[in-house]
Design an enzyme around this catalytic site. Structure first.
Site, mmCIF file in Angstrom:
data_model
loop_
_atom_site.group_PDB
_atom_site.id
_atom_site.type_symbol
_atom_site.label_atom_id
_atom_site.label_comp_id
_atom_site.label_asym_id
_atom_site.label_seq_id
_atom_site.Cartn_x
_atom_site.Cartn_y
_atom_site.Cartn_z
ATOM 1 N N ARG A 80 0.847 -1.182 0.000
ATOM 2 C CA ARG A 80 0.000 0.000 0.000
ATOM 3 C C ARG A 80 0.889 1.240 0.000
ATOM 4 O O ARG A 80 1.677 1.441 0.926
ATOM 5 C CB ARG A 80 -0.908 -0.003 1.244
ATOM 6 C CG ARG A 80 -1.709 1.259 1.360
ATOM 7 C CD ARG A 80 -2.686 1.291 2.538
ATOM 8 N NE ARG A 80 -3.341 2.574 2.494
ATOM 9 C CZ ARG A 80 -3.369 3.459 3.486
ATOM 10 N NH1 ARG A 80 -2.859 3.169 4.661
ATOM 11 N NH2 ARG A 80 -3.930 4.631 3.315
ATOM 12 N N HIS A 124 -3.064 11.178 0.530
ATOM 13 C CA HIS A 124 -2.484 10.962 1.853
ATOM 14 C C HIS A 124 -1.867 12.286 2.323
ATOM 15 O O HIS A 124 -0.675 12.368 2.617
ATOM 16 C CB HIS A 124 -1.460 9.824 1.806
ATOM 17 C CG HIS A 124 -1.206 9.165 3.127
ATOM 18 N ND1 HIS A 124 -1.400 7.819 3.353
ATOM 19 C CD2 HIS A 124 -0.780 9.675 4.308
ATOM 20 C CE1 HIS A 124 -1.087 7.527 4.614
ATOM 21 N NE2 HIS A 124 -0.705 8.641 5.209
ATOM 22 N N GLU A 169 -7.334 8.586 6.192
ATOM 23 C CA GLU A 169 -7.554 9.263 7.472
ATOM 24 C C GLU A 169 -8.093 10.686 7.322
ATOM 25 O O GLU A 169 -7.424 11.659 7.711
ATOM 26 C CB GLU A 169 -6.264 9.264 8.303
ATOM 27 C CG GLU A 169 -5.775 7.867 8.621
ATOM 28 C CD GLU A 169 -4.608 7.824 9.610
ATOM 29 O OE1 GLU A 169 -4.065 8.888 9.953
ATOM 30 O OE2 GLU A 169 -4.254 6.721 10.054
ATOM 31 N N ASN A 297 -7.663 2.135 9.649
ATOM 32 C CA ASN A 297 -6.390 2.358 10.324
ATOM 33 C C ASN A 297 -6.663 2.371 11.818
ATOM 34 O O ASN A 297 -7.443 3.188 12.302
ATOM 35 C CB ASN A 297 -5.780 3.708 9.912
ATOM 36 C CG ASN A 297 -5.429 3.763 8.431
ATOM 37 O OD1 ASN A 297 -5.599 2.795 7.696
ATOM 38 N ND2 ASN A 297 -4.943 4.911 8.004
ATOM 39 N N TYR A 299 -4.795 2.211 15.719
ATOM 40 C CA TYR A 299 -3.582 2.225 16.531
ATOM 41 C C TYR A 299 -3.854 2.126 18.029
ATOM 42 O O TYR A 299 -3.101 1.503 18.758
ATOM 43 C CB TYR A 299 -2.786 3.517 16.290
ATOM 44 C CG TYR A 299 -2.145 3.572 14.927
ATOM 45 C CD1 TYR A 299 -0.887 3.010 14.708
ATOM 46 C CD2 TYR A 299 -2.800 4.164 13.855
ATOM 47 C CE1 TYR A 299 -0.298 3.043 13.455
ATOM 48 C CE2 TYR A 299 -2.211 4.206 12.594
ATOM 49 C CZ TYR A 299 -0.965 3.643 12.403
ATOM 50 O OH TYR A 299 -0.387 3.664 11.167
ATOM 51 N N GLU A 371 -3.904 0.145 8.014
ATOM 52 C CA GLU A 371 -2.771 0.500 8.883
ATOM 53 C C GLU A 371 -2.983 -0.054 10.277
ATOM 54 O O GLU A 371 -4.077 0.024 10.824
ATOM 55 C CB GLU A 371 -2.589 2.020 9.030
ATOM 56 C CG GLU A 371 -2.035 2.708 7.831
ATOM 57 C CD GLU A 371 -1.842 4.208 8.054
ATOM 58 O OE1 GLU A 371 -1.620 4.635 9.208
ATOM 59 O OE2 GLU A 371 -1.931 4.940 7.054
HETATM 60 C C1 JJW Z 1 -4.667 11.281 16.353
HETATM 61 C C2 JJW Z 1 -3.556 13.965 18.509
HETATM 62 C C3 JJW Z 1 -6.461 15.077 20.467
HETATM 63 C C4 JJW Z 1 -0.187 7.970 10.546
HETATM 64 C C5 JJW Z 1 -3.867 12.279 16.864
HETATM 65 C C6 JJW Z 1 -2.573 12.439 16.400
HETATM 66 C C7 JJW Z 1 -4.361 14.845 19.423
HETATM 67 C C8 JJW Z 1 -7.813 14.417 20.622
HETATM 68 C C9 JJW Z 1 -0.028 7.767 11.983
HETATM 69 N N1 JJW Z 1 -1.340 7.314 10.008
HETATM 70 O O1 JJW Z 1 2.054 8.144 9.757
HETATM 71 C C10 JJW Z 1 -4.199 10.430 15.384
HETATM 72 N N2 JJW Z 1 -1.159 8.420 12.632
HETATM 73 O O2 JJW Z 1 0.691 8.540 7.615
HETATM 74 C C11 JJW Z 1 -1.194 7.613 8.636
HETATM 75 N N3 JJW Z 1 -2.399 7.995 12.546
HETATM 76 O O3 JJW Z 1 -4.391 13.082 17.838
HETATM 77 C C12 JJW Z 1 0.271 7.458 8.361
HETATM 78 N N4 JJW Z 1 -3.158 8.744 13.318
HETATM 79 O O4 JJW Z 1 -5.662 14.357 19.607
HETATM 80 C C13 JJW Z 1 0.902 7.409 9.724
HETATM 81 C C14 JJW Z 1 -2.097 11.583 15.400
HETATM 82 C C15 JJW Z 1 -2.919 10.582 14.903
HETATM 83 C C16 JJW Z 1 -2.425 9.653 13.904
HETATM 84 C C17 JJW Z 1 -1.136 9.474 13.485
#
Ligand code: JJW
Length: 474
Positions: A80, A124, A169, A297, A299, A371
């Site tokens: 991907r 992206h 996302e 995705n 995490y 992801e």
């Molecule tokens: C939420 C921070 C307050 C990436 C977030 C910050 C503050 C409520 C990783 N996914 O690098 C989610 N990633 O490019 C795509 N996914 O909140 C790919 N989600 O919140 C990876 C960061 C993320 C986040 C980061």
């Protein structure tokens, strides 16, 4: 461990790894690529840790052979990656840049020659800066510019690519970027957030329709990030807060696609602040155009509780307080759970729960886990080996949760681990590493970590060993 204890996945399960253009390609000004909003953002002081940029990144633009060889060695069935709009249509709309497309065409050919299926993400986060200068995703025209760009990619790669993802996302592109302000373009404005979210969803729907009109073979869907939230207590206030938190994070992007409307309660709360999505007649039907699969995705997750936020904080200028007031919800890490190096709670139970929730709420669509993965920053030991046993444990526990979800009837078809390579982790720059392959950013040397070999064995056996992790709940 006897073979009989292995947890097997369905035949033909699509294992692989994921990356995105700005995070790995580098070559920021080559072959006609124009600047994206991330080139601009990364150059603003204080936006990205240590002032890092994606100018060079992993230099994957010049390393097709090396990266595909790594995927081959891993045994990946699918890779991907994302296409950079500023390479393909540098002026945002209009002329197509053949040189930019040629890079992706060569990448697709190299993958197919290695018997690896390309899974292509069209957006992206790297909007051409010239479109941001005209209002970016806040303006409706950007959705139409996106469809024209997508069509150029469909026409160049559609003879060989069978899996397409419109948006990665959208919560990040809308909320993290325009409500929280941590990602490009980096503002804090509820109305802008709702406009961006709506035009992203519109771009998605219009692109799905164009894909169908072109009668290309293959499938198309979106890849939202979801998380899982549990009420902090069984008080009605915390249960309600948790529901709103999920509406804000998950449902805002999924309900429009599957039901053709935004979540009611959050719509009302936004409206109290004078913010509403700029919906025109027919938009919601376009957005709800049927897709072939859902990319997910996942995490982390958290506990959500009703905060005690005085109403005057709703416009206080304090982002966290304002958001808590808007949602009537705030989150805390699941107590007692370990965090990865980026500070996210390890919550495989939430992965299982969210997959069940998708099954029940949205009619059990085919799902690809587009992801999942973990940030651990340890590098080579003296002997050159990267012993990232914590990444292995994280992934193992999430694969066990995914296996359980499949047994519970969830229609999960594949899993692309984030990420193939350590790369530019957005506002964290190169300080946060998610790769199965270590990258030395001084020399750009690639070095498979222990997790790479572990994941290769998962793919080879199409199964995960429960081991210690399996004897714990997950
Ligand atoms: C939420 C921070 C307050 C990436 C977030 C910050 C503050 C409520 C990783 N996914 O690098 C989610 N990633 O490019 C795509 N996914 O909140 C790919 N989600 O919140 C990876 C960061 C993320 C986040 C980061």
């Amino acid at each position: 461990m006897s073979a009989s204890t292995l947890l097997h996945f369905p035949a033909g399960f699509q294992w692989g790894a994921a990356t995105s253009a700005y995070q790995i390609e580098g070559a920021h000004d080559e072959d006609g690529r124009s600047p994206s909003i991330w080139d601009t953002f990364a150059r603003q002081p204080g936006r990205v840790l240590e002032g890092h940029t994606g100018d060079v990144a992993c230099d994957s633009y010049h390393r097709i052979e090396e990266d595909v060889a790594l995927l081959k060695q891993m045994g990946a069935k699918v890779y991907r990656f994302s296409v950079a709009w500023p390479r393909v249509v540098p002026s945002g709309r209009g002329a197509v840049n053949a040189k930019g497309l040629d890079y992706y065409s060569r990448l697709v050919d190299a993958l197919l020659a290695a018997d690896i299926q390309p899974m292509v993400t069209l957006y992206h986060w790297d909007l051409p800066q010239c479109l941001q200068d005209e209002g970016g995703w806040e303006v409706r025209e950007t959705a139409h510019a996106f469809v024209a760009y997508a069509e150029a990619v469909f026409k160049a790669l559609g003879d060989r690519v069978r899996q397409w993802i419109t948006l990665n996302e959208p919560w990040c592109s809308a909320n993290l970027s325009n409500q929280i302000g941590e990602h490009a373009p980096g503002q804090r404005n509820h109305q802008a957030t709702l406009a961006v979210a709506h035009h992203l969803l519109l771009a998605h729907g219009l692109t799905v329709r164009r894909f169908r009109e072109l009668k290309l073979p293959g499938e198309i869907g979106m890849a939202p990030n979801v998380d899982w939230r549990e009420p902090y207590s069984q008080s009605q206030a915390d249960i309600d807060a948790c529901r709103r938190g999920l509406e804000w994070f998950n449902n805002w992007y999924l309900d429009p696609i599957y039901f053709g409307h935004y979540p009611e309660e959050m719509l009302e709360r936004y409206a109290e602040l004078g913010a509403r999505p700029p919906v025109q007649d027919g938009d919601m039907a376009i957005i709800a155009s049927p897709t072939d699969f859902l990319g997910i995705n996942y995490y982390t997750g958290s506990y959500t509780l009703a905060p005690d936020v005085p109403p005057q904080l709703k416009r206080s200028g304090d982002a966290k307080a304002e958001l808590a007031a808007l949602l009537g919800a705030s989150t805390v890490d699941v107590p007692g759970f370990e965090l990865t190096d980026i500070g996210w709670a390890i919550y495989p139970e939430g992965f299982y729960r969210v997959l069940l929730w998708l099954r029940d709420r949205y009619g059990n669509p085919p799902v690809y886990i587009t992801e999942n993965g973990a940030c651990y920053n340890n590098g080579p030991d003296g002997d050159g080996r990267v012993r990232d046993n914590k990444r292995i444990a994280y992934c193992q526990r999430h694969l066990i949760a995914m296996h359980r979800a499949i047994r519970s009837g969830c229609n999960v078809r594949g899993y692309t681990l984030w990420s193939l390579l350590d790369n530019f982790e957005w506002a964290w720059g190169y300080t946060m590493r998610f790769g199965l392959v270590h990258v030395d950013f001084a020399t750009l040397e690639r070095r498979p970590k222990d997790s790479f070999h572990w994941f290769a064995s998962v793919i080879r056996r199409n199964a995960v060993e429960p081991g210690e992790a399996g004897r714990l709940a997950f």
